[in-house]
Design an enzyme around this catalytic site. Structure first.
Site, PDB file in Angstrom:
ATOM      1  N   ASN A 778      53.609  90.268  65.532  1.00 41.86           N
ATOM      2  CA  ASN A 778      52.360  91.066  65.471  1.00 41.86           C
ATOM      3  C   ASN A 778      52.596  92.567  64.928  1.00 41.86           C
ATOM      4  OD1 ASN A 778      50.824  88.975  66.867  1.00 41.86           O
ATOM      5  ND2 ASN A 778      52.224  89.555  68.542  1.00 41.86           N
ATOM      6  N   TYR A 779      53.739  92.962  65.199  1.00 43.72           N
ATOM      7  CA  TYR A 779      53.867  94.552  65.036  1.00 43.72           C
ATOM      8  C   TYR A 779      54.702  94.949  63.865  1.00 43.72           C
ATOM      9  CZ  TYR A 779      51.800  95.142  69.456  1.00 43.72           C
ATOM     10  OH  TYR A 779      50.723  95.244  70.279  1.00 43.72           O
TER      11      TYR A 779
END
Length: 834
Positions: A778-779
């Site tokens: 996600n990051y």
DNA sequence: GCCACAACTTAGCAGGGTGATT
DNA sequence: AATCACCCTGCTAAGTTGTGGC
């Protein structure tokens, strides 16, 4: 100066925000058993506070910042909002559908004609990969024209698997594989197309087959006990009892809140059928018979032959097939969670007040489908009707329903590999990259505003500092009926402690009730501010009492369109990763060592974002095992050194010294270890002997007599004697061909192995509670990884699993000129000078 | 101006599959 | 071939952000 300034710091209006939730004891284990059995009792505690005017007296409204600037920052697209009314509720939606149906053709393109034209053209172009015959040039204006070819396309796609189903297994397998490959090749590369997303309309045509419902409950008839006696239950009551029975050995099943919530919901179900026995005491319930039944079933499932398992799997895929894909503007796209969530007990995390409540079975009547106006409506379960069919072109969900525990809406979306998800994923990283351009200014501003006269501004600046430096989440407020967790804006008095001169200790439960515990040295002004804020609000209250996530985000968006608190997290994570990766990677390292660096960089990010995982139950055992292994090797090494001394007494001095350095080999341990070695050796010989015998018997030959085994075991007895002799004399029997050089070489090898094992243990220990996957997923901008792999000749498969490669397809072909994260902008953790 | 709702991303966990090891 | 640890995937809970209505 420092102390006198605090007078100015106090704002004109002094307000307090009482915490809505009762102040829960610090119990960081989400499953800790020390809950208050009666929530009503617990709740009444919330009034206890030194401030009499507590929650009820202080409406939330009061907190709001009165400084409405009236400048409604709205995106330009809002001007054409009237074209496509956003349906907020499906009941409303019906009205909209009718309107839409009546006005469809004209309405669709009014006011956005040029944009839509472009988009439509683009989507037609891209639909080439649909593996169908060429289509006539699109007529954008008339959407009804699309209808026929689209339906045909859909049928074509469906036909393929249908034909196959008639053939036998092998063919099916081969062909599905083929189809998959073709699909992969034919992937729609949206990232190679021009930028078309105007952010409001997501599709023109949308077809899919709805959702897959879980199978109806089949009673197993196993009788649980009440008050020691077996009882029979109605199927529904049995089902709910089974939900609980399956969990009795888990932390959930042992959680009193979970038990209580389950029990009261179960009692409701029991009442529905008069034939059910009266059950009033949870303590008298014995779910074990059911539990054991499930255990046996599990075991049976495991024991199935490969062929049987294969068959079950095939049947499953067959059922799933119709739901796997949706057709978006003529393109085949993978659907994500097309299964309706099955009924069960709500497994809320942390101290969730509703954990254990019954999550009821979802029926078609509760499900709303989002479809194109022209798309055929999938059939609901026999005898049922859909809750509604809507045509929300602005949304990406395919189906939705309301869940009964918290009343939240659940959605069926496309899979992570889809272009919708991919596009928004890329946009997310692009936005974070854009922040690089503004971050200096933002940091400068908030640094200055740390001692702003206006309290609100000062709080905001302080919060921004924390979000920027620690990658905290925004922290919306939560209700009484949720677990008590916080983020930046909702931090309370007790969550931050001050350690002079300027260290803050954060200790709170964040998302998913994961503990955030961190000691940070901060700018003196930040320290001072927190001190002031805390003093003002007092225990149990929110530190940033005049800050909301809304106001914070509004402020952020004034710097950059779309900038919100969450963007900082993405920015910080990706930036840190790039920075660490550059720092750690050595050009001449082996691929393995490079991967180690990669994982280290990944771990840095995971630590920054506080991504944790629960330590596996046997982690301790595992480490102990590795340590034992190390000790065993050390013991080996010690013996080798002894042998060297025996061979060449001149070596005595140096080898003795080496042996002295390692002193964690106690005599006691050695003795244990030796015994262990003997036991293991005997076991090994025995099992080998037995197996050999089995084999002989099965081949129709006579088994070897026990004597043979005893004979073989004598060798071990010999070993034992040898050990004893060794212990007494301190002399090791040398192999006839032993030389000092050979022994030294062996030692070197052992050294290496010991080092490697030590590293392994260290790595495991370090990573035991850090989850790398969340940040990876996600990051961290996947283009950083892709580029790194390319540059350092590391196969991408080593860093991205198949699913990740699929999800990040858009990032896999970055060209070398892509401006990476570290080349521009400042790092997240650089302190801003005052 | 607040709240509720809607839509979408982010999160850890359970359990199955898989690959290494013996 | 069996076993075991670990990795992956699916699942669904829990966040964030935006919006519209009262």
């Amino acid at each position: 100066m420092a102390s006198s300034s605090s007078e100015d710091d106090i704002p004109l209006m002094k307000r307090k925000k009482q915490v809505k939730n009762e102040h829960k004891g610090r119990s960081y284990s989400p499953r800790s058993a020390e809950q208050t059995p009666d929530p009503t009792q617990a709740r009444s505690k919330s009034v206890i506070g030194e401030d009499e005017s507590s929650d009820e007296e202080m409406p939330l409204a009061k907190r709001a910042n009165s400084k409405s600037n009236g400048k409604h920052i709205k995106s330009e697209d809002s001007s054409d909002d009237d074209n496509v009314p956003l349906v907020s509720h499906w009941k409303h939606a019906f009205a909209c559908i009718i309107i839409r149906l009546l006005t469809k053709k004209k309405k669709k393109y009014i006011g956005k004609e040029s944009q839509t034209r472009e988009k439509a053209a683009y989507s037609w172009k891209s639909s080439l990969y649909l593996q169908t015959k060429k289509r006539p040039a699109p007529k954008v204006e008339d959407s009804s024209d699309d209808e026929k070819p689209l339906a045909k396309v859909r049928k074509d796609i469906k036909k393929v698997p249908k034909v196959k189903a008639e053939d036998e297994k092998k063919v099916v397998k081969k062909q599905t594989k083929k189809v998959e490959e073709e699909e992969a090749e034919a992937q729609y590369k949206w990232w190679e197309q021009g930028n078309e997303d105007d952010g409001s309309t997501k599709w023109n045509e949308l077809e899919h087959n709805g959702v897959l419902f879980p199978p109806a409950y089949e009673p197993h008839g196993i009788k649980m006990k009440y008050d020691g006696k077996p009882i029979s239950l109605s199927p529904e009551a049995e089902e709910v009892a089974s939900f609980f029975a399956a969990l009795i050995e888990t932390d959930h099943g042992k959680n009193p809140v979970f038990q209580k919530n389950f029990f009261s919901d179960w009692q409701e179900i029991l009442k529905k059928d008069d034939k059910n026995p009266k059950i009033s005491n949870f303590e008298k319930c014995d779910f074990r018979p059911m539990f054991e039944h499930f255990e046996i079933e599990k075991e049976r499932k495991k024991q199935l032959t490969k062929a049987e398992k294969q068959q079950i799997k095939e049947e499953k895929t067959k059922v799933e097939e119709p739901y796997l894909y949706a057709i978006v503007d003529g393109r085949k796209e993978k659907v994500g969670n097309f299964r309706i969530e099955p009924p069960g007990l709500f497994r809320g995390r942390g101290d969730h007040p509703k954990t254990g409540r019954l999550k009821r079975r979802v029926m078609p009547e509760q499900v709303t489908l989002n479809l194109g106006e022209n798309a055929p409506i999938p059939k609901p379960l026999p005898g049922h009707k859909w809750g509604g069919v809507v045509h929300i072109h602005e949304a990406t969900w395919l189906a939705s329903w309301k869940e009964n525990i918290n009343g939240t809406i659940k959605y069926v979306f496309l899979a992570a590999t889809s272009s919708w998800k991919g596009q928004s994923d890329m946009q997310k990283f692009e936005k974070a990259r854009e922040l690089k351009k503004h971050v200096n200014r933002i940091r400068k501003d908030y640094s200055q505003q740390l001692n702003d006269k206006l309290m609100e501004t000062r709080q905001r600046a302080t919060a921004m500092y924390l979000i920027d430096k620690l990658a905290l989440r925004a922290g919306n407020e939560k209700g009484d009926d949720e677990a008590d967790t916080v983020g930046c804006c909702s931090l309370r008095y007790e969550h931050v402690t001050l350690e002079p001169p300027n260290t803050l200790v954060f200790d709170f439960l964040g998302k998913d009730s994961i503990r955030y515990h961190n000691s940070v040295t901060v700018e003196p002004q930040v320290f001072k501010n927190i001190k002031i804020f805390k003093k003002q609000v007092g225990p149990d209250n929110m530190i940033f009492d005049r800050l909301t996530t809304m106001s914070l985000n509004k402020h952020l968006s004034s710097y950059m369109k779309g900038l919100t608190a969450k963007v900082f997290r993405t920015y910080n994570a990706s930036h840190t990763f790039q920075e660490q990766l550059d720092k750690l990677t050595r050009e001449d390292d082996s691929v393995n060592d490079k991967l180690l660096s990669y994982n280290r960089a990944n771990r840095e990010v995971a630590i920054l974002c506080n991504h944790q995982r629960s330590v596996s139950k046997n982690h301790g055992q595992m480490i102990a095992k590795i340590e034992d292994k190390i000790r065993a090797m050390k013991y080996q090494r010690k013996r080798l050194r002894r042998q060297i001394i025996q061979l060449d007494p001149k070596m005595k001095k140096s080898k003795m010294e080496e042996m002295q350095v390692e002193s964690d080999l106690e005599d006691e341990w050695i003795e244990e270890h030796q015994k262990d070695l003997l036991v293991k050796e005997r076991e090994k010989i025995t099992t080998k002997f037995e197996k050999n015998n089995e084999k002989l018997v099965s081949e129709g030959q006579a088994a070897l007599p026990e004597k043979e085994l005893k004979e073989k075991l004598k060798a071990v007895d010999e070993m034992e004697k040898e050990m004893k002799r060794e212990k007494q004399s301190g002399q090791i029997e040398l192999k006839s061909n032993a030389t000092v050089d050979k022994l030294l070489a062996q030692i070197t090898k052992l050294d290496e192995r010991i080092k490697a094992t030590k590293n392994q243990a260290l790595d495991k220990e370090e990573g035991k509670e850090t989850a790398l996957s969340t940040s990876k997923l996600n990051y961290i901008d996947p283009r950083i990884s892709a580029l790194w792999c390319k540059k350092h000749n590391v196969p991408v498969e080593k860093v991205f699993s198949k699913t990740l490669r699929d999800k990040f397809q858009w990032a896999m072909e970055v060209d070398d000129n892509w401006v990476s994260w570290s080349t521009v902008g400042l790092g997240p953790l650089i302190l801003v000078a005052n």
